[in-house]
Design an enzyme around this catalytic site. Structure first.
Site, mmCIF file in Angstrom:
data_model
loop_
_atom_site.group_PDB
_atom_site.id
_atom_site.type_symbol
_atom_site.label_atom_id
_atom_site.label_comp_id
_atom_site.label_asym_id
_atom_site.label_seq_id
_atom_site.Cartn_x
_atom_site.Cartn_y
_atom_site.Cartn_z
ATOM 1 N N ASP A 67 0.731 -1.175 0.145
ATOM 2 C CA ASP A 67 -0.597 0.405 0.335
ATOM 3 C C ASP A 67 1.021 1.912 0.261
ATOM 4 O OD1 ASP A 67 0.921 -0.358 2.061
ATOM 5 O OD2 ASP A 67 -1.003 -0.741 3.711
ATOM 6 N N ASN A 136 -7.236 -2.318 13.825
ATOM 7 C CA ASN A 136 -8.372 -2.094 14.002
ATOM 8 C C ASN A 136 -8.517 -3.669 12.495
ATOM 9 O OD1 ASN A 136 -7.646 -1.557 11.339
ATOM 10 N ND2 ASN A 136 -9.292 0.213 12.013
ATOM 11 N N HIS A 138 -7.053 -4.079 10.011
ATOM 12 C CA HIS A 138 -6.564 -4.005 8.793
ATOM 13 C C HIS A 138 -5.576 -5.161 8.269
ATOM 14 C CE1 HIS A 138 -4.369 0.079 9.631
ATOM 15 N NE2 HIS A 138 -3.228 -0.961 9.513
ATOM 16 N N GLU A 143 -9.359 -1.350 5.543
ATOM 17 C CA GLU A 143 -10.211 -0.913 6.878
ATOM 18 C C GLU A 143 -11.069 -2.264 6.364
ATOM 19 O OE1 GLU A 143 -8.906 0.559 7.795
ATOM 20 O OE2 GLU A 143 -8.485 2.765 8.192
#
Ligand code: GLP
Length: 236
Positions: A67, A136, A138, A143
């Site tokens: 990413d 979280n 990811h 996400e």
């Protein structure tokens, strides 16, 4: 899935680097999928060390990063290209033309995402994908959501990710609000996955991902359906 509990961060980094080295040494023209974040830094420094000692040769290796932030120039200190160059790529005998990070400045993000997918395919797919996990759940920048996103795409970062990553930028205001990331399908297509997670703060989300319900609300949980995952964890 094989789960290994390392005794400390050093051991996690060494084990991870050793798996990567084996794949490079056993695979003609190996293709690695690489991750950023603080977790893989020890692995990268073990790889640099092994390369300097002559235990691994990167001259035929290709790398694809997961990413990149949108809007950051590769020379920006918080861009993932800059991270990869400074922690690994500048210090090993890899051909820079064989290292790819999504372009966070592309004018047409959709076209760029398609190009990234086709570049991975043209190199024969990813032999080993290294993954960390966000607080979280990811992976890359996939996400939590109501669906899994298959291919490389642009995402709006969640407030929790912006806050988690603000430690690198000094303030949450400076964290880009969007990123481009490999999709869950891109990641799941890798032949082998090495997932690493360290620190008490990651224990709950990591166990939820590895052993809990498979749901797009915890993107990393999809790894339970991959046939060749090694998870190396250290929660001390
Ligand atoms: C970023 C990256 C992820 C990485 C995560 C965790 O959000 N996009 O690929 O896994 O950070 O980072 P850290 O290892 O610093 O906790």
């Amino acid at each position: 899935m094989k789960v290994i509990y390392a005794k400390d961060y050093e051991e996690l980094s060494r084990l991870t680097a050793n798996i990567i080295i084996s794949v490079i040494n056993l695979t003609p023209n190996p293709v690695l999928g690489l991750a950023t974040g603080s977790t893989p830094i020890g692995t990268y420094s073990a790889l640099v060390d092994a390369n300097k000692r002559g235990f691994v040769d990167f001259s035929e290796t290709t790398t694809f990063n997961l990413d990149e932030y949108c809007g950051l120039n590769p020379s920006h200190e918080q861009s993932y290209r800059y991270f990869m160059n400074s922690h690994l790529l500048n210090h090993i005998n890899i051909h820079k033309d064989n290292t790819f990070v999504p372009d966070g400045l592309a004018a047409d993000m959709k076209q760029q995402a398609r190009l990234y997918e086709s570049l991975i395919e043209a190199r024969g797919g990813i032999d080993l994908q290294l993954l960390g996990i966000g607080p979280n759940g990811h992976i890359g920048f996939n996400e939590p959501d109501t669906v899994f996103h298959k291919e490389t795409h642009t995402v709006e970062l969640t407030q929790s990710t912006i806050e988690a990553n603000s430690r690198f930028f000094g303030s949450s205001e400076l964290v880009p609000k969007q990123a481009v990331t490999m999709g869950m399908g891109t990641i799941m297509a890798a032949k082998r996955i090495v997932f690493i997670s360290t620190g008490k703060a990651k224990e709950k989300i990591t166990k939820r991902a590895l052993f809990g319900e498979v749901t797009p609300e915890v993107p990393a949980s999809l790894l339970q359906y991959h046939p060749n995952v090694t998870a190396i964890c250290c929660f001390n």
